[in-house]
Enzyme design. Structure first.
Site, PDB file in Angstrom:
ATOM      1  N   CYS A   1       0.876  -1.178   0.000  1.00 63.75           N
ATOM      2  CA  CYS A   1       0.000   0.000   0.000  1.00 63.75           C
ATOM      3  C   CYS A   1       0.904   1.216   0.000  1.00 63.75           C
ATOM      4  O   CYS A   1       1.658   1.433   0.966  1.00 63.75           O
ATOM      5  CB  CYS A   1      -0.909   0.018   1.234  1.00 63.75           C
ATOM      6  SG  CYS A   1      -1.844   1.567   1.412  1.00 63.75           S
TER       7      CYS A   1
ATOM      8  N   LYS B   1     -12.256   0.321  -5.647  1.00 67.72           N
ATOM      9  CA  LYS B   1     -12.556   0.004  -4.250  1.00 67.72           C
ATOM     10  C   LYS B   1     -14.038  -0.335  -4.046  1.00 67.72           C
ATOM     11  O   LYS B   1     -14.361  -1.285  -3.330  1.00 67.72           O
ATOM     12  CB  LYS B   1     -12.151   1.173  -3.338  1.00 67.72           C
ATOM     13  CG  LYS B   1     -10.639   1.278  -3.089  1.00 67.72           C
ATOM     14  CD  LYS B   1     -10.334   2.366  -2.081  1.00 67.72           C
ATOM     15  CE  LYS B   1      -8.844   2.497  -1.793  1.00 67.72           C
ATOM     16  NZ  LYS B   1      -8.280   1.358  -1.056  1.00 67.72           N
TER      17      LYS B   1
ATOM     18  N   CYS C   1      -0.301   3.962  -6.428  1.00 70.17           N
ATOM     19  CA  CYS C   1      -1.407   3.431  -5.626  1.00 70.17           C
ATOM     20  C   CYS C   1      -1.642   2.008  -6.083  1.00 70.17           C
ATOM     21  O   CYS C   1      -1.653   1.731  -7.295  1.00 70.17           O
ATOM     22  CB  CYS C   1      -2.670   4.272  -5.803  1.00 70.17           C
ATOM     23  SG  CYS C   1      -4.129   3.558  -4.991  1.00 70.17           S
TER      24      CYS C   1
END
Length: 236
Positions: A84, A168, A198
């Protein structure tokens, strides 16, 4: 289990699954026993990193991240991986909590530029608003004497839409939006290479890689460094 590493994942889960998939796919294995030993902590309930970075009154992701690092350190892994980018805002605090090395995702991604794009000068960055704001890539890019190109507000908004609204929330990649963002960074902002800062963008790259834009996928680089470290430790 000996000769293993620990993965602190779940930020988000689909991105971690992408990391694991590519990791296993690239591991030079021809039998069950030749794959890598690792423990995956898919801590999906860690608070959103970008929300906290932009507003410190929000729940602090560092608290559960520290708990994970300390808990896993008791098992004595060879090293840690945190797939992450935005979580690396807390890298110094996390590394200070353990004697076990943590791979630094942004640092490794920037180091890879010279190997793949040796003539690059202008390095673009697309990422969550938290990563853009906290400057974790700025330090590494500037240290390597590249010209950093951050996205415009418009591109930043499009990137957040791609990450949050599509990947997401729906586990879908808006391919045309992803390609459009890269097109803007390369053709409008004149970037020689664009860092995908990302892991949700790494998901986009994995599922929509049919383009010719010059990118450095931070998660892909992290996979390669993970394999290098794991295989080297296996020899010791």
């Amino acid at each position: 289990m000996r000769k293993f590493f620990s993965i602190i994942g779940g930020m988000g889960t689909e991105a971690t699954e992408s990391y694991i998939h590519v990791l296993n796919q690239r591991t030079p294995a021809h039998s069950d026993q030749e794959y890598l030993n690792y423990i995956l902590v898919n801590h999906s309930t860690i608070p959103d990193r970008t929300e906290y970075i932009l507003d410190n009154s929000k729940p602090n992701p560092l608290i559960p991240l520290l708990e994970d690092i300390k808990q896993q350190s008791q098992l004595n892994p060879e090293f840690f991986v945190i797939p992450c980018n935005t979580a690396h805002y807390f890298y110094n605090q996390l590394q200070a909590a353990t004697n076990i090395p943590i791979l630094h995702m942004p640092k490794e991604a920037v180091k890879e530029i010279s190997n793949v794009y040796p003539n690059a000068k202008k390095v673009g960055l697309i990422a969550t608003r938290g990563t853009i704001y906290d400057g974790i890539y700025d330090v590494e890019i500037n240290k390597s004497n590249y010209d950093l190109v951050k996205p415009t507000k418009h591109i930043e908004d499009e990137t957040m839409e791609l990450i949050y609204k599509y990947i997401k929330e729906q586990n879908k990649v808006n391919v045309s939006l992803y390609h459009h963002i890269l097109e803007e960074m390369v053709n409008e902002l004149n970037c020689d290479v664009v860092i995908l800062g990302c892991t949700e963008l790494s998901v986009a790259q994995e599922r929509a890689a049919d383009h010719n834009y010059p990118v450095i996928d931070a998660q892909s680089v992290l996979v390669d460094r993970t394999i290098d470290n794991a295989l080297n430790n296996r020899k010791l």
